[in-house]
Design an enzyme around this catalytic site. Structure first.
Site, PDB file in Angstrom:
ATOM      1  N   ASP A 132       0.775  -1.128  -0.048  1.00  0.00           N
ATOM      2  CA  ASP A 132       0.220   0.070  -0.034  1.00  0.00           C
ATOM      3  C   ASP A 132       0.975   1.370  -0.048  1.00  0.00           C
ATOM      4  OD1 ASP A 132      -2.498   1.518   0.566  1.00  0.00           O
ATOM      5  OD2 ASP A 132      -1.511   1.626   2.495  1.00  0.00           O
ATOM      6  N   ASP A 172      -0.004   5.097   0.930  1.00  0.00           N
ATOM      7  CA  ASP A 172      -0.263   6.092   2.111  1.00  0.00           C
ATOM      8  C   ASP A 172      -0.408   5.400   3.342  1.00  0.00           C
ATOM      9  OD1 ASP A 172      -0.657   8.809   0.959  1.00  0.00           O
ATOM     10  OD2 ASP A 172      -1.849   7.717  -0.492  1.00  0.00           O
ATOM     11  N   ASP A 179      -1.390  -1.181   5.987  1.00  0.00           N
ATOM     12  CA  ASP A 179      -1.750  -0.563   7.311  1.00  0.00           C
ATOM     13  C   ASP A 179      -3.144  -0.467   7.798  1.00  0.00           C
ATOM     14  OD1 ASP A 179      -2.463   1.505   5.160  1.00  0.00           O
ATOM     15  OD2 ASP A 179      -2.027   3.004   7.006  1.00  0.00           O
TER      16      ASP A 179
END
Length: 226
Positions: free
Chosen positions: A12, A14, A171
Site C-alpha cells: 500500500d 499512504d 496498514d
C-alpha cells in the site's frame, strides 16, 4: 540471492510506504476552507485515509458539519489541484523503508504498489520521491473499475511485477481484507493510518518498524505453504 520465499512484495502507499498525512491534511483543509468549513487535525486525517481522495473529502465534510454529493463534487477538484501541487512538501518515507526495499531488491524480489490513491497522483508522488526505478508495478484506485478491498487490483499489481509467490504490506483494514480476498499473507505496519486498533486488523503478522520486514517475510515463507 534466490532463496527468498516471495517473488513479489506489494505495498500500500499512504500510511505504509510514506507518511503523507501532513500534505493530505493541508490539501483537505484547503478544500474545506474554500467550502467554508473549519480545518481538521492531521491526527484525524490519519484515520480517514485508505479509500481514496473523494472518500477523504467526504469524511472531512462529515467531520465538519456534513455535506451532500454536490458539495463533494464542488470541493473535489479544489482538493486535487492543491494536493497535486503540494504532494511531497512534507511527505516522507517511514523510517527504515528504503533500506528494506534495497534488501528486497538484493534478494531478487520485485516490488509493486497497490493503492486506492488515484494512479496519476500516485505516480506524481513516486516521481517526487525519486522512486521511479524502485517499483515494477503501480496500480491505483482508478486503474481498474474496482478498488481495494476487491482483490483484482492486487492481482494486477502482482502480475505486472512478474507474478509468482507474493505477499502484501499494508496498514489498514482495507489492506488486510484485500490480502485475505486474494488468499495472500499480509504484513501490517503498526505506525500507519488505521482507523482501528492494529490488533483488530487480522493481519498475518504485525511489524513496528521496517527493520522487521525481511525477518517477518522470511518467517511467513517458512510457515505458509508455497
Amino acid at each position: 540471492m534466490t532463496n527468498f520465499p516471495f517473488d513479489v512484495v506489494a505495498f500500500d502507499l499512504d500510511g505504509t510506504l510514506v507518511d503523507s498525512a501532513p500534505d493530505l491534511t493541508a490539501a483537505l483543509n484547503h478544500a474545506l476552507g474554500e467550502l467554508g468549513r473549519p480545518p481538521v487535525s492531521a491526527e484525524a486525517v490519519r484515520h480517514m485515509v485508505g479509500h481514496g481522495a473523494r472518500a477523504l473529502l467526504t469524511k472531512g465534510l462529515a467531520a465538519t458539519g456534513g455535506g451532500d454529493e454536490a458539495l463533494v463534487e464542488r470541493g473535489f477538484p479544489i482538493f486535487l489541484d492543491y494536493y497535486e501541487a503540494h504532494i511531497a512538501d512534507r511527505t516522507r518515507p517511514f523510517d527504515g523503508l528504503e533500506r528494506a526495499l534495497d534488501m528486497l531488491a538484493t534478494r531478487g524480489v520485485k516490488l509493486a504498489i497497490c493503492t486506492n490513491k488515484l494512479e496519476s497522483l500516485s505516480r506524481t508522488l513516486i516521481d517526487a520521491l525519486g522512486w521511479q526505478d524502485r517499483f515494477a508495478a503501480l496500480v491505483g484506485g482508478d486503474t481498474l473499475p474496482v478498488r481495494k478491498p476487491d482483490p483484482a487490483p492486487l492481482f494486477k499489481a502482482i502480475a505486472q511485477a512478474g507474478g509468482g509467490r507474493a505477499a502484501f504490506i499494508g496498514d489498514s483494514i482495507t489492506d488486510t481484507l484485500t490480502a485475505q480476498a486474494a488468499g495472500l499473507p499480509c504484513v501490517a505496519v503498526t505506525f500507519g493510518f488505521s482507523d482501528r486498533p492494529v490488533e483488530e486488523l487480522d493481519a498475518t503478522v504485525l511489524i513496528d518498524h521496517f527493520d522487521e520486514l525481511i525477518p517477518a517475510l522470511e518467517a511467513l515463507g517458512a510457515a505458509v505453504p508455497g
